[in-house]
Design a protein around this motif. Structure first.
Motif, PDB file in Angstrom:
ATOM      1  N   THR A  42    -136.902 -20.256  60.446  1.00 14.23           N
ATOM      2  CA  THR A  42    -136.805 -21.398  61.356  1.00 14.23           C
ATOM      3  C   THR A  42    -137.481 -22.662  60.829  1.00 14.23           C
ATOM      4  O   THR A  42    -137.065 -23.776  61.161  1.00 14.23           O
ATOM      5  CB  THR A  42    -137.438 -21.051  62.718  1.00 14.23           C
ATOM      6  OG1 THR A  42    -138.848 -20.831  62.544  1.00 14.23           O
ATOM      7  CG2 THR A  42    -136.802 -19.801  63.306  1.00 14.23           C
ATOM      8  N   SER A 100    -130.297 -12.413  65.634  1.00 15.76           N
ATOM      9  CA  SER A 100    -130.604 -13.310  66.748  1.00 15.76           C
ATOM     10  C   SER A 100    -132.114 -13.425  66.943  1.00 15.76           C
ATOM     11  O   SER A 100    -132.799 -12.404  67.074  1.00 15.76           O
ATOM     12  CB  SER A 100    -129.938 -12.803  68.027  1.00 15.76           C
ATOM     13  OG  SER A 100    -130.441 -13.466  69.159  1.00 15.76           O
ATOM     14  N   LEU A 102    -133.507 -14.689  69.581  1.00 12.35           N
ATOM     15  CA  LEU A 102    -133.765 -14.312  70.975  1.00 12.35           C
ATOM     16  C   LEU A 102    -133.932 -12.804  71.112  1.00 12.35           C
ATOM     17  O   LEU A 102    -134.862 -12.321  71.777  1.00 12.35           O
ATOM     18  CB  LEU A 102    -132.631 -14.807  71.879  1.00 12.35           C
ATOM     19  CG  LEU A 102    -132.740 -14.414  73.364  1.00 12.35           C
ATOM     20  CD1 LEU A 102    -134.013 -14.997  73.975  1.00 12.35           C
ATOM     21  CD2 LEU A 102    -131.503 -14.878  74.137  1.00 12.35           C
ATOM     22  N   TYR A 105    -137.279 -11.791  69.766  1.00 18.41           N
ATOM     23  CA  TYR A 105    -138.365 -12.051  70.717  1.00 18.41           C
ATOM     24  C   TYR A 105    -138.406 -10.984  71.817  1.00 18.41           C
ATOM     25  O   TYR A 105    -139.483 -10.569  72.247  1.00 18.41           O
ATOM     26  CB  TYR A 105    -138.202 -13.436  71.345  1.00 18.41           C
ATOM     27  CG  TYR A 105    -138.595 -14.588  70.450  1.00 18.41           C
ATOM     28  CD1 TYR A 105    -139.661 -14.473  69.556  1.00 18.41           C
ATOM     29  CD2 TYR A 105    -137.914 -15.800  70.489  1.00 18.41           C
ATOM     30  CE1 TYR A 105    -140.032 -15.526  68.738  1.00 18.41           C
ATOM     31  CE2 TYR A 105    -138.274 -16.866  69.674  1.00 18.41           C
ATOM     32  CZ  TYR A 105    -139.328 -16.719  68.797  1.00 18.41           C
ATOM     33  OH  TYR A 105    -139.689 -17.771  67.979  1.00 18.41           O
ATOM     34  N   ILE A 106    -137.246 -10.570  72.270  1.00 22.71           N
ATOM     35  CA  ILE A 106    -137.179  -9.519  73.301  1.00 22.71           C
ATOM     36  C   ILE A 106    -137.778  -8.221  72.779  1.00 22.71           C
ATOM     37  O   ILE A 106    -138.547  -7.543  73.472  1.00 22.71           O
ATOM     38  CB  ILE A 106    -135.717  -9.299  73.775  1.00 22.71           C
ATOM     39  CG1 ILE A 106    -135.221 -10.534  74.539  1.00 22.71           C
ATOM     40  CG2 ILE A 106    -135.613  -8.044  74.651  1.00 22.71           C
ATOM     41  CD1 ILE A 106    -133.737 -10.496  74.861  1.00 22.71           C
TER      42      ILE A 106
END
Length: 425
Positions: A42, A100, A102, A105-106
């Motif tokens: 990122t 992903s 996201l 993070y989950i």
């Protein structure tokens, strides 16, 4: 002297310490590797900050109900399950990075939830396994292992990254957690005769309300115990808040280079390991009350020196002092906690108050950050350090009350429990 009789009582505690050591080393490798991988993908500091926010969020989401489960299930089996669950989740982390952010993070959130459940579970298990006479010594060894992991973990991570990649580091940690679970299989089942494991109760809002009432009733009846708990936790809430500005303080106030800041952190690491080593040597001769009270005061004094510093040398002295006394304060508090909180409700009490502590960490860190933004970083750090010192002085005053001396010594009941536990070793 019969060597077998000398070694045998420490057979299972030694195995448990081995499992803790492996798990702690792996946790450092995982943390560093995950930070590097997310930043590489990122390039965003915010993306990394989210990882640190997920830790208290997982605690807040988990702790209001997990204590009810911890106190009702077999602790050893639960520790094994949580270690293996975290290991399996970690195996998927490297592949989710390419799929992903996201989803990653989950998954990290689930790992943090499992860790939030593991901590009170292991605390209860250790309390049940280790006789009261051995707790100070055992807790000092845990502090030494934590300190060793603080120094060796990043070094091991660096070595693994030279040999392979951060992804390899994640896989290594997964294997470490799996091994930790296997090691726990070798531990005795201290709850074979427990009546609280299979009572047929199901997790529900009614049960959570009942357990909340149990914790509140204990708190009202044990005001002194919970006051010490609250004051000690408050001191370390302030350390977390002040630590959040550590890098910014080093750069903006002290004008340190990256290498200087790294050296400053290394000095703190040296203080931690030296303090933990001294702690293990003299722990049997030190009073628990002094370890908590004076240990907390000297930690705060170290922060005060650091907060008012305007040069590398003064900041280094402050870092070394606060790090040196961390092991004493933590060992004393852990022993106090284990000796005074009933084993059958320890999970619920630790989880509920852990939730409160996580909430205060988020709030206090926000306030300190706001002060740094509005006024200055040094003002915010000084304010946090002064509040910490005030709380430490109040804590020490309560610790050293002669009328409360019995809270810092094993009771007759504890000694009887200790004898029973030796039969398991």
């Amino acid at each position: 002297m019969d060597l077998k009789k000398l070694v045998h009582p420490w057979k299972y505690p030694s195995v448990l310490l081995l499992g803790i050591g492996i798990s702690n080393l792996g946790a450092w490798v995982y943390l560093i590797a995950l930070n590097l991988m997310i930043f590489e993908i990122t390039g965003s500091p915010l993306a990394i900050a989210v990882l640190y926010i997920l830790i208290p969020l997982a605690t807040m989401f988990t702790n209001f109900w997990c204590g009810s489960i911890v106190d009702r299930l077999n602790k050893r089996n639960m520790m094994i399950f949580l270690d293996i669950f975290r290991a399996l989740c970690l195996f998927f982390v490297p592949w989710l990075l390419d799929v992903s952010l996201l989803l990653l993070y989950i998954l990290v959130f689930l790992i943090n939830m499992a860790t939030s459940m593991f901590n009170p579970t292991s605390m209860v298990y250790i309390t049940k396994l280790i006789p009261s006479e051995q707790r100070k010594w055992f807790n000092s060894l845990i502090s030494l292992i934590d300190s060793g992991a603080f120094l060796l973990g990043p070094a091991l991570a660096g070595l693994l990254f030279i040999i392979g990649t951060p992804k390899l580091g994640i896989i290594i940690n997964a294997i470490a957690l799996f091994l930790s679970g296997l090691i726990t299989l070798l531990m005795p089942n201290v709850e074979k005769q427990s009546q609280t494991i299979s009572n047929g109760e199901k997790l529900s809002m009614q049960l959570l309300k009942k357990d909340f009432q149990i914790v509140m009733n204990f708190s009202r009846k044990s005001v002194y115990i919970m006051l010490v708990y609250f004051l000690f936790s408050s001191v370390f809430v302030m350390t977390a808040a002040v630590d959040s500005l550590e890098a910014a303080f080093a750069k903006e106030v002290l004008s340190l280079s990256d290498s200087d800041y790294g050296f400053l952190v290394s000095i703190a690491g040296a203080g931690i390991i030296i303090g933990a080593f001294i702690n293990t040597l003299f722990v049997k001769k030190m009073a628990i009350s002094l370890m908590i009270g004076l240990g907390s005061i000297f930690v705060s004094v170290g922060y005060i020196i650091y907060a008012f510093s305007n040069s590398f040398i003064i900041a280094a002295i402050g870092f070394f002092i606060l790090s040196l006394f961390l092991a004493f304060a933590n060992t004393g508090f852990l022993t106090f906690y284990q000796n005074n909180i009933p084993e059958d409700v320890m999970g619920r009490i630790g989880s509920l108050y852990g939730l409160v502590e996580a909430t205060f960490i988020i709030i206090t860190t926000g306030i300190i950050a706001l002060l740094a933004q509005i006024i200055s970083i040094q003002f915010a750090v000084i304010t946090g350090a002064l509040v910490m010192l005030l709380l430490s002085v109040i804590l020490c005053a309560f610790n050293l009350k002669s009328s409360k001396r019995n809270y810092y010594q094993p009771t007759t009941l504890e000694k009887q429990r200790g004898k029973h536990k030796f039969e398991l070793l």
